[in-house]
Design an enzyme around this catalytic site. Structure first.
Site, PDB file in Angstrom:
ATOM      1  N   GLY A 133      47.004  13.681 -59.248  1.00  0.00           N
ATOM      2  CA  GLY A 133      46.554  13.996 -57.889  1.00  0.00           C
ATOM      3  C   GLY A 133      47.479  13.342 -56.885  1.00  0.00           C
ATOM      4  N   ILE A 342      24.075  13.036 -32.415  1.00  0.00           N
ATOM      5  CA  ILE A 342      23.563  13.570 -31.147  1.00  0.00           C
ATOM      6  C   ILE A 342      22.476  14.617 -31.404  1.00  0.00           C
ATOM      7  CG2 ILE A 342      24.214  14.986 -29.131  1.00  0.00           C
ATOM      8  CD1 ILE A 342      26.906  13.422 -29.129  1.00  0.00           C
ATOM      9  N   GLU A 368      46.124  17.883 -49.577  1.00  0.00           N
ATOM     10  CA  GLU A 368      47.517  17.768 -49.077  1.00  0.00           C
ATOM     11  C   GLU A 368      47.877  16.298 -48.835  1.00  0.00           C
ATOM     12  OE1 GLU A 368      49.331  20.768 -46.828  1.00  0.00           O
ATOM     13  OE2 GLU A 368      48.000  22.334 -47.566  1.00  0.00           O
ATOM     14  N   SER A 371      44.220  10.229 -47.114  1.00  0.00           N
ATOM     15  CA  SER A 371      44.608   9.357 -45.986  1.00  0.00           C
ATOM     16  C   SER A 371      45.455   8.185 -46.486  1.00  0.00           C
ATOM     17  CB  SER A 371      43.361   8.833 -45.273  1.00  0.00           C
ATOM     18  OG  SER A 371      42.710   9.903 -44.616  1.00  0.00           O
TER      19      SER A 371
END
Ligand code: CAA
Length: 386
Positions: A133, A342, A368, A371
């Site tokens: 991965g 909210i 892709e 992080s």
């Protein structure tokens, strides 16, 4: 909509076409497609007719010949309505078509690009494997030369649109077990699903992007004509990395579209919803949330526009696109979470769209390049620049 640099007349026109298309052809069906995990194949034809599957391809290959910024502006509009459709568009425009355009022979370009631009063949990108991965260079799919074919064996994982693609860019090892060459032992192949030995494997049952089919692909002695090798043998990993520099900008646009949709939904709801005798938008607790959400969406868009403009100037954007994807995807996750807060209980049920936006946002922090991978790319570039 706020933008760092004023968009040109042409960019605003492409943006308007994308917005109108998304509202008319996608919005009425998005919830159902998400619920049913339905991939609407007619959209591929319609997007092809609009030119949206050849946005970055030159006109000689039936593309629109647009620049990166214009493409991303359109992609954001599509993502604001449906992130599943956006990922199909992003992968197709950023990865397989660009790889063939950049490294393909004249014959490969003539054969594959026009039908891809017209939406007759959807493109996919097959790099990841069940055990490769983030560490993409450890992939194990093996290609062995046999006469004028390469014989491929292995399994690819997490392939977006892989069950509906006419052209798949597959990264496979062309070095041999006795002479492993790391990333330099990987080559790229143009694969079509009619090749003997090509099988679509498991379809993933995903948290979000449920209308975008994500599948594994199995190659069982699949014979790929030697003419389908892309570029140079041993350069496939570099091609994949360079293409992901574009792809990550597409995912940034997708994430910003999701965040923008959540911001609009939340600000609209805050104006309608009354508690303690007044609309909740009149409470500072809600105003502060909306202000923070709008600020982060604006900052993410500014970074993406700056990265796209740098790309259009011909600069290398490895670091810039990683920054843009990192910031945009974390923005999408944070903004959709605040939107649910909210909405309160109504944000937690499927009657309102923010729960889908929250589910769709998560994967932008994963695919892709996670992080964490973006941070590795950004940090490494700091040293390579000094
Ligand atoms: N541009 C040009 N060359 C690059 C490059 C880039 N952006 N990135 C790496 N390279 C080159 C390096 O210079 C090096 O070249 P040399 O052999 O000449 O030295 C070679 O590639 C190997 O690079 P690294 O040593 O940096 O490789 P690594 O094994 O350390 O991996 C990594 C680096 C950044 C972690 C990389 O593996 C990576 O990006 N991983 C994440 C993979 C990923 O994004 N997968 C997503 C798959 S697509 C998807 O999500 C599905 C979908 O359909 C949406």
């Amino acid at each position: 909509m706020w933008a760092l640099t004023p968009l040109t007349e042409e960019q605003r026109e492409v943006q308007r076409v994308a917005r109108d298309f998304a509202r008319a052809e996608i919005a009425p069906f998005s919830d159902e497609w998400d619920r049913e995990q339905h991939f609407e194949t007619s959209l591929v034809t319609k997007l092809g007719e609009l030119g949206f599957l050849g946005m970055l391809l030159p006109e000689e290959f039936d593309g629109l010949g647009l620049d990166m910024l214009t493409y991303l502006v359109a992609l954001e509009e599509i993502a604001t309505v449906d992130a599943s459709v956006a990922v199909m568009m992003s992968v197709h425009n950023s990865l397989p078509t660009q790889m063939i355009l950049r490294w393909g022979t004249d014959e490969q370009k003539r054969r594959f690009l026009p039908p891809m631009a017209r939406g007759e063949w959807l493109g996919a990108f097959a790099l990841s494997e069940p055990d490769a991965g983030s560490d993409a260079a450890s992939l194990r799919t093996q290609a062995t030369r046999d006469g004028n074919c390469w014989v491929l064996n292995g399994t690819k994982a997490w392939v977006s649109s892989g069950s509906h693609s006419g052209v798949i860019l597959v990264m496979a090892r062309t070095d041999q077990p006795t002479d492993r060459r790391g990333p330099r032992g990987i080559s790229a192949f143009i694969v079509t699903p009619d090749l003997p030995g090509f099988h679509v494997g498991k379809k993933e049952d995903k948290m979000g992007l449920r209308a975008s089919p994500t599948v594994s692909l199995v190659f069982d002695n699949m014979r790929v004509p030697a003419a389908n090798l892309l570029g140079h043998e041993g350069s496939g990993f570099i091609y994949a990395m360079q293409s992901l520099d574009n792809g990550r900008l597409g995912i940034a646009a997708q994430a910003i579209g999701i965040a923008e949709a959540a911001l609009r939904q939340a600000s609209h709801y805050a104006a309608e919803r009354r508690q303690f005798g007044k609309p909740i938008k009149e409470f500072q607790a809600i105003q502060f949330k909306l202000a923070d959400m709008a600020t982060r969406v604006g900052a993410a868009r500014a970074l993406m526009h700056a990265a796209a403009t740098a790309k259009d100037r011909g600069e290398q954007v490895t670091q810039f696109s990683a920054m843009s994807k990192l910031f945009a995807s974390e923005t999408a996750m944070w903004v959709t979470q605040e939107a649910i807060q909210i909405f309160g209980g109504y944000g937690y049920v499927t009657d309102y769209p923010v729960e889908r936006l929250f589910r769709d946002a998560k994967v932008t922090e994963i695919y892709e390049g996670t992080s964490e991978v973006q941070k590795i790319v950004i940090a490494r570039q700091l040293y390579s620049q000094s």
